[in-house]
Design an enzyme around this catalytic site. Structure first.
Site, PDB file in Angstrom:
ATOM      1  N   CYS A   1     -18.785  81.059 121.615  1.00 53.88           N
ATOM      2  CA  CYS A   1     -18.335  80.674 120.274  1.00 53.88           C
ATOM      3  C   CYS A   1     -19.233  79.609 119.666  1.00 53.88           C
ATOM      4  O   CYS A   1     -19.131  79.320 118.473  1.00 53.88           O
ATOM      5  CB  CYS A   1     -16.881  80.209 120.321  1.00 53.88           C
ATOM      6  SG  CYS A   1     -15.795  81.366 119.467  1.00 53.88           S
TER       7      CYS A   1
ATOM      8  N   LYS B   1     -21.275  80.914 116.664  1.00 53.35           N
ATOM      9  CA  LYS B   1     -20.670  81.292 115.400  1.00 53.35           C
ATOM     10  C   LYS B   1     -21.335  80.573 114.224  1.00 53.35           C
ATOM     11  O   LYS B   1     -21.939  79.513 114.381  1.00 53.35           O
ATOM     12  CB  LYS B   1     -19.166  80.946 115.406  1.00 53.35           C
ATOM     13  CG  LYS B   1     -18.342  81.809 116.331  1.00 53.35           C
ATOM     14  CD  LYS B   1     -16.883  81.412 116.308  1.00 53.35           C
ATOM     15  CE  LYS B   1     -16.225  81.719 114.988  1.00 53.35           C
ATOM     16  NZ  LYS B   1     -14.762  81.517 115.026  1.00 53.35           N
TER      17      LYS B   1
ATOM     18  N   ASP C   1     -14.367  90.201 117.463  1.00 58.55           N
ATOM     19  CA  ASP C   1     -15.176  89.065 117.937  1.00 58.55           C
ATOM     20  C   ASP C   1     -16.445  89.605 118.553  1.00 58.55           C
ATOM     21  O   ASP C   1     -16.444  90.662 119.209  1.00 58.55           O
ATOM     22  CB  ASP C   1     -14.414  88.245 118.982  1.00 58.55           C
ATOM     23  CG  ASP C   1     -13.626  87.110 118.348  1.00 58.55           C
ATOM     24  OD1 ASP C   1     -14.262  86.220 117.769  1.00 58.55           O
ATOM     25  OD2 ASP C   1     -12.390  87.132 118.438  1.00 58.55           O
TER      26      ASP C   1
ATOM     27  N   GLY D   1     -16.941 102.628 121.634  1.00 59.13           N
ATOM     28  CA  GLY D   1     -17.781 101.516 121.248  1.00 59.13           C
ATOM     29  C   GLY D   1     -19.172 101.945 120.862  1.00 59.13           C
ATOM     30  O   GLY D   1     -19.442 103.127 120.609  1.00 59.13           O
TER      31      GLY D   1
ATOM     32  N   THR E   1     -23.532 100.776 121.610  1.00 59.61           N
ATOM     33  CA  THR E   1     -24.515  99.951 122.316  1.00 59.61           C
ATOM     34  C   THR E   1     -25.850 100.004 121.581  1.00 59.61           C
ATOM     35  O   THR E   1     -26.178 100.992 120.910  1.00 59.61           O
ATOM     36  CB  THR E   1     -24.733 100.443 123.762  1.00 59.61           C
ATOM     37  OG1 THR E   1     -25.163 101.808 123.745  1.00 59.61           O
ATOM     38  CG2 THR E   1     -23.443 100.332 124.575  1.00 59.61           C
TER      39      THR E   1
ATOM     40  N   ASP F   1      -5.494  80.170 117.885  1.00 56.07           N
ATOM     41  CA  ASP F   1      -6.246  79.919 119.112  1.00 56.07           C
ATOM     42  C   ASP F   1      -7.444  79.043 118.774  1.00 56.07           C
ATOM     43  O   ASP F   1      -8.064  79.172 117.722  1.00 56.07           O
ATOM     44  CB  ASP F   1      -6.660  81.216 119.823  1.00 56.07           C
ATOM     45  CG  ASP F   1      -7.619  82.071 119.019  1.00 56.07           C
ATOM     46  OD1 ASP F   1      -7.600  81.982 117.781  1.00 56.07           O
ATOM     47  OD2 ASP F   1      -8.369  82.848 119.631  1.00 56.07           O
TER      48      ASP F   1
END
Length: 753
Positions: free
Chosen positions: A419, A422, A469, A542, A544, A630
């Site tokens: 994080c 970010k 995220d 997903g 890649t 959070d």
């Protein structure tokens, strides 16, 4: 400290065990890296004890960090991945190391330096009733418990040590000195303590000159330590040693320092072993009959000639091991390890006095201890005092760049992952502030709301919760990074009071040869799926791609009952603020990048990043939480301000109540912060001037958290019961950190005390 090798990986060198030889391999490759070569250290304990200083550590002469090699900074220096795990086998066909808590680790070249294990199985009852000295890292905790029992008994304890070699003699003298000093400091009579050393040989130190053992027998007499020689232990019962041809010996505590044995898992590898199970290696330290497996230390049988199981030989073999791994990688002829015929032995007595021997000569005195101490500290300094890490050279600036832009770029530290990668809250809010999404009636909370996830009304009794995220890796272990990234993404769902249902992954893999990319992707997704499955969340697909750095993210969809959604708004004056996890991941990960964080601090932080907030969310809802979020990239203050703005309230924080990760206070005090910290620090304008800003943990208010805890506001009357349940459920650092107040005048919405 140099920046690590950034070339695409072509060969993997895997080191199993952080023994005295393998740490020298790490140091050598840190000093002279080979392009395309990646090192991975697999070790059960990230602080590896140095055997030469263990007696001094037990005696209290050395502190923990003085007697241990910290593999965290060392691996950073070497550009090596650090995996805290125990090897349990080798699949030579697949060329992988089997581990106890992670997927198999592929290797091209393997080096084994794991030491030996306690040989208690040959004596009935020894495994159940004796305390083995091997492995050393486990012995330290067991000895600490022994000390506590001796002190609780007021010194009326009988301690027996089985083993008359150098290790047993040195340890017994260290134990005697430490325990008698502890008893004196506790105002107990140290004379009540009974100590006995027992050996099956006719004298202690039988492989050394008799004059050497005579000197130690004299020391034992002076210290009041009994010696029983020529008495083999035939059995161990609770509080009793059975001796061949002798009366049983009563003992409250039994230390076991006999000849250790090789790890049992070597038997399943198909590698060549001697009759005692030790790995046979040739003069190049390569396992006999293999091309790609090396070994050194106590776990090997050196076939050119038998060598004692002594750290002296492991240390001396290190440079040859490192050189031969390098030679094999570069296609050169391997060199031979030629151990000295008669090694120098300096054996301490538990105090600044030592006795030495070499070539039949025996010498003793305080000067011998100072000599030994100098040798030991010099060896440890090679691995614990490493050069500073150099930051990467910045790209050339455009001649159009103005002075202000130049100053801003020059102020940017090494870029953090997790994080800490970010975009800052101020930049983000400005960038999306003018965006007008297409209006849909089903969107209850979207860009127009400050919540952690979007809320979509899809009909029925539940609402849909959606979040995403994505960030680059903050650690070098793709398996653990996969678990952390998944847990972090799930945190937004839990902050809304919801339950995750499905996840889509997006992964970026560094450029490399196909086999290496496949291995890293396999480990990455194995870790992620493990965390998702534990959360009852299905990985459904997903995307890649290749890129410069390893990165991973998830788009997670969950569900929440209509009546139990936790928004950021809703906090009321008088509510108590509860934080479920400690702060400090940002500063610790930044310090780890610079080689300035102790490995135990980083591993402890990883443990907290892996802790799910599922149970915490359930507990907070059950105790009537009115608002929650959070704590992630914008730090505690940033996420608290979002809650306060949505609730139209202010708050008081108790700085002394803030829970902090081990080592976080030390790293922020050293000025080491995440690269996102300066942007988060802009929010300090919301803090009322006065007490609290000089607090040593003040910087942690702005520290970006990865997979951080939940912050919730709940009625005062429910707070203590909620906290008790959180702690009982495994959130040991959960704390009530403040309360909600009415909105103060002006911009200063948070006060500290």
């Amino acid at each position: 400290m140099k920046a690590k090798n950034s070339s695409p990986v072509v060969k993997d060198v895997v080191l199993v065990g952080a023994g005295h030889a393998n740490v020298q391999v790490l140091k050598r490759f840190g000093m002279r890296p080979l392009p395309g070569v990646r090192l991975t250290l697999i070790t059960r304990e990230v602080h590896t004890p140095y055997s030469g200083m263990l007696p001094g550590l037990i005696a209290g002469v050395y502190a923990f960090d003085e007697a241990h090699i910290d593999t965290g900074p060392l691996c950073r220096f070497a550009g090596a991945r650090l995996y805290q795990s125990a090897a349990t086998g080798i699949d030579r066909g697949a060329k992988t190391v089997i581990c106890d808590n992670r997927p198999p680790v592929p290797y091209d070249i393997l080096s084994i330096n794991i030491g030996s294990t306690p040989n208690t199985g040959s004596v009935p009852g020894a495994g159940e009733h004796a305390i083995p000295v091997k492995p050393i890292d486990g012995f330290l905790a067991r000895f600490g418990a022994l000390r506590a029992r001796v002190l609780a008994a007021g010194g009326e304890s009988r301690i027996a040590l089985v083993g008359g070699g150098a290790g047993g003699v040195e340890l017994m003298l260290a134990v005697e000195r430490r325990l008698r000093r502890d008893l004196r400091e506790a105002r107990h009579d140290p004379g009540k303590l009974g100590l006995t050393l027992i050996t099956a040989d006719e004298r202690i130190l039988p492989s050394f000159p008799k004059r050497f053992s005579d000197r130690f027998e004299a020391v034992f007499r002076q210290r009041g330590i009994d010696l029983i020689v020529g008495a083999a232990v035939t059995g161990v019962e609770r509080g009793l040693l059975l001796l061949a041809g002798r009366a049983p010996r009563v003992a409250d505590e039994i230390l076991w320092v006999t000849q250790a044995k090789a790890p049992d898992w070597l038997n399943s590898t198909g590698l060549p072993l001697d009759e005692k199970g030790f790995l046979r290696v040739d003069e190049t330290l390569r396992a006999e009959g293999t091309e790609d497996i090396f070994a050194a230390g106590d776990t090997v049988a050196f076939t050119p000639r038998a060598l004692p199981k002594s750290g002296v030989y492991a240390v001396r073999s290190g440079p040859v091991l490192a050189e031969n791994i390098s030679r094999l990688l570069t296609g050169r002829v391997l060199s031979a390890y030629k151990p000295q015929r008669d090694a120098l032995y300096l054996v301490s007595t538990g105090e600044p006095y030592a006795i030495g021997t070499r070539n039949g000569l025996v010498f003793s005195g305080r000067w011998i201890w100072r000599w030994k101490d100098w040798i030991d500290r010099r060896f440890m300094a090679k691995f614990n005092e490493l050069p500073e890490m150099a930051t990467a050279e910045p790209a050339p600036l455009s001649p159009l760049a103005d002075r202000e832009a130049l100053a801003e770029l020059e102020s940017i530290p090494m870029r953090c992952g997790g994080c800490g990668a970010k975009v800052g809250a101020t930049v983000l809010s400005r960038a999306i502030g003018g965006i007008e999404p297409f209006p849909r009636a089903a969107v209850i909370a979207g860009l127009n709301a400050p919540d952690d996830a979007a809320i979509i009304d899809s009909g029925g009794d539940t609402l849909s919760v959606q979040t995403v995220d994505y960030f680059r890796a903050m650690i070098d272990d793709p398996y653990l990074f996969g678990r952390i990234a998944a847990n972090h993404a799930l945190g937004d769902i839990y902050a809304m009071g919801g339950a995750p249902r499905t996840a889509l992954a997006i992964a970026t893999l560094p450029y490399g040869i196909e086999s290496k990319v496949e291995a890293d992707l396999t480990a990455l997704m194995a870790g992620a799926n493990e965390m998702l499955r534990a959360a009852d969340c299905a990985l459904v697909g997903g995307h890649t791609s290749e890129g410069a750095e390893l990165a991973l993210g998830f788009a997670v969809t969950g569900a929440v009952a209509r009546g139990r959604v936790l928004h950021k708004g809703g906090a009321r004056p008088g509510d108590r603020l509860i934080l479920t996890k400690p702060l400090g991941t940002g500063t610790l990960l930044a310090a780890d990048m610079r080689g300035k964080a102790k490995a135990r601090w980083v591993m402890n932080a990883i443990g907290h990043m892996l802790q799910s907030s599922w149970a915490a969310s359930e507990i907070l809802v059950r105790h009537g939480a009115r608002a929650a979020t959070d704590v992630t990239g914008f730090g505690l203050l940033g996420h608290l301000l979002e809650m306060l703005q949505a609730s139209g309230a202010g708050s008081k924080l108790k700085m002394n109540a803030l829970p902090a990760l081990d080592g976080a206070a030390e790293t922020v005090d050293a000025g080491i912060v995440s690269s996102l910290q300066p942007q988060n620090l802009r929010l300090r304008r919301a803090i009322a001037k006065g007490a609290g800003q000089s607090h040593p943990l003040f910087a942690l208010l702005f520290d970006p958290q990865t997979a951080g805890g939940l912050l919730a506001a709940l009625p005062e009357e429910n707070a203590l019961a909620c906290l008790a349940e959180l702690i009982a459920s495994g959130y040991k650092h959960a704390a009530i950190i403040g309360q909600i107040t009415t909105l103060p005048q002006g911009q200063e919405t948070v006060s500290l005390r």
